[in-house]
Motif scaffolding. Structure first.
Motif, PDB file in Angstrom:
ATOM      1  N   UNK A 341       0.817  -1.430  -0.080  1.00 13.35           N
ATOM      2  CA  UNK A 341       0.009   0.136   0.079  1.00 13.35           C
ATOM      3  C   UNK A 341       0.870   1.138   0.065  1.00 13.35           C
ATOM      4  N   UNK A 342       0.399   2.167   0.836  1.00 13.65           N
ATOM      5  CA  UNK A 342       1.417   3.563   1.036  1.00 13.65           C
ATOM      6  C   UNK A 342       2.614   3.137   1.276  1.00 13.65           C
ATOM      7  N   UNK A 343       3.129   2.016   2.014  1.00 14.32           N
ATOM      8  CA  UNK A 343       4.244   1.784   2.564  1.00 14.32           C
ATOM      9  C   UNK A 343       5.146   1.323   1.339  1.00 14.32           C
ATOM     10  N   UNK A 344       4.520   0.963   0.149  1.00 18.21           N
ATOM     11  CA  UNK A 344       5.437   0.623  -1.133  1.00 18.21           C
ATOM     12  C   UNK A 344       6.027   1.825  -1.652  1.00 18.21           C
ATOM     13  N   UNK A 346       7.114   4.616   0.175  1.00 19.80           N
ATOM     14  CA  UNK A 346       8.069   5.136   0.950  1.00 19.80           C
ATOM     15  C   UNK A 346       9.628   4.762   0.747  1.00 19.80           C
ATOM     16  N   UNK A 347      10.650   5.555   1.047  1.00 21.65           N
ATOM     17  CA  UNK A 347      12.009   5.356   1.048  1.00 21.65           C
ATOM     18  C   UNK A 347      12.312   4.220   1.979  1.00 21.65           C
ATOM     19  N   UNK A 348      11.505   4.262   3.080  1.00 22.99           N
ATOM     20  CA  UNK A 348      12.028   3.197   4.188  1.00 22.99           C
ATOM     21  C   UNK A 348      11.760   1.596   3.666  1.00 22.99           C
ATOM     22  N   UNK A 349      10.865   1.486   2.878  1.00 27.79           N
ATOM     23  CA  UNK A 349      10.543   0.112   2.369  1.00 27.79           C
ATOM     24  C   UNK A 349      11.629  -0.115   1.018  1.00 27.79           C
ATOM     25  N   UNK A 350      11.900   0.968   0.321  1.00 23.41           N
ATOM     26  CA  UNK A 350      12.788   0.806  -0.799  1.00 23.41           C
ATOM     27  C   UNK A 350      12.246  -0.035  -2.043  1.00 23.41           C
TER      28      UNK A 350
END
Length: 386
Positions: A341-344, A346-350
């Motif tokens: 989702x949105x986390x996909x 983000x830079x955190x998950x790359x």
């Protein structure tokens, strides 16, 4: 991952390279890109362990194996999030062409360095006005006494800034027919008249892309690789490994993205169960896994045929493997980003940057449409439209 089709040596190679890749991983590659640097540390360590030159002849410091082994190396590095794109170019294309067709002097000069990573070579074939039509290549090479003089332009050439030389596809005039025929030339990076300018890419990768201008580049006679009359054969000898290795690149990237998504789907909880328990999440990930496995099977077939010396059979299989891997890679990355989702994004998950990177396997070194042309003409015997 099923390994019944691989030897114990291949399985051991996979495990060893996977361990190396995990010590570097995606964070390492991300930091290299952020700093505008190159993955020298990983390249050097992979070379010391014998992985970069595993396909090159033993007499020149290589591993004496083939594309089956080299594709395993790139796939496993990619699956760990740290692929080395220059492996496609330096040991696979250039190393193969020089090992098969180079003079003894060229082999001695280049192969040991390509095998131990101390030398790298780029490959220039694509031109601004030719695109996928290699018959429209306008870079020409003419004889001038004992020298060759090259003029022309190339585009989307990877790693020219770090490569000691670029293997350039030019065309020489056939004295008998007057027709232009393809030939390969080794052009040193600092050759007078050999100019490069970096292309500003959306792609986040440590390997930079360049446009090249060859303006009366003078080369000695020995810069010509192999037999002037066998240029096309020599060119295709490098293109099959290129397609096999591009498949490995795509499969590795797809596996990396899928691994991150599966990990997330096992732990992310929105309702009672982790989201991976829901078929709307689980089934698309399972499909992506199946398609990556199928692509690997075709890549293994292509590598086997090539290593057995069946260039024609390998040509068909290598094109199919590259097509299958490109499609599987794009789908795996897309589904993985969607799973998070949105986390996909983000830079955190790359994973977001892989949306652009995954397209490379569809576009380069040859578009999926040109592969479909190849299969429709060569495999199915359908007439050409061009």
């Amino acid at each position: 991952m099923s390994t019944v089709l691989e030897t114990e040596e291949h399985q051991a190679l996979r495990a060893a390279v996977a361990a190396l890749g995990k010590r570097y991983g995606r964070d390492y590659m991300t930091s290299v890109v952020r700093d505008g640097a190159h993955p020298h540390e990983l390249w050097t360590e992979a070379a010391k362990l014998g992985y970069l030159g595993v396909n090159l002849p033993e007499e020149y410091g290589g591993g004496g194996s083939g594309m089956a082994e080299l594709s395993i190396v790139l796939e496993e590095l990619g699956a760990a999030g740290s692929p080395l794109l220059m492996m496609v170019v330096s040991p696979a294309i250039c190393g193969t062409v020089i090992a098969r067709f180079g003079t003894d002097t060229q082999k001695r000069q280049w192969l040991p360095g390509l095998a131990d990573g101390s030398l790298t070579m780029a490959f220039g074939i694509t031109e601004p006005d030719a695109g996928s039509n290699s018959h429209r290549i306008t870079t020409t090479a003419r004889r001038d006494g004992e020298e060759w003089v090259l003029n022309g332009r190339k585009v989307f050439v990877s790693g020219v800034d770090i490569a000691d030389a670029t293997l350039i596809v030019g065309r020489t005039e056939d004295a008998r027919s007057g027709k232009l025929k393809p030939c390969l030339f080794i052009v040193p990076r600092e050759a007078p008249g050999f100019q490069r300018s970096q292309i500003d890419m959306e792609l986040q990768a440590p390997e930079k892309q360049f446009e090249l201008v060859l303006d009366d580049v003078r080369l000695p006679a020995e810069a010509l690789v192999g037999d002037e009359d066998a240029g096309l054969l020599q060119l295709f000898a490098g293109l099959n490994p290129e397609r096999i290795m591009t498949a490995a690149f795509g499969i590795g990237m797809g596996r990396y993205a899928l691994g991150r998504a599966v990990e997330y789907a096992k732990t992310r909880q929105v309702w009672k169960e982790p989201i991976g328990a829901h078929q709307a999440i689980a089934h698309p990930l399972a499909q992506a896994h199946i398609e990556l496995e199928l692509a690997r099977l075709m890549m293994q077939k292509a590598a086997r045929l090539y290593d057995d010396g069946d260039d024609i059979g390998a040509g068909e299989a290598a094109n199919m493997a590259k097509y299958a891997a490109g499609e599987a890679c794009v789908k795996a990355v897309d589904q993985s980003v969607h799973t998070l989702g949105g986390n996909g994004l983000t830079r955190e998950y790359g994973l977001g940057s892989l949306i652009t990177a995954s397209r490379v396997a569809r576009i380069a070194p040859v578009s999926r449409e040109m592969i479909l042309n190849y299969v429709s003409h060569q495999s199915l015997g359908l007439p050409k439209s061009y």
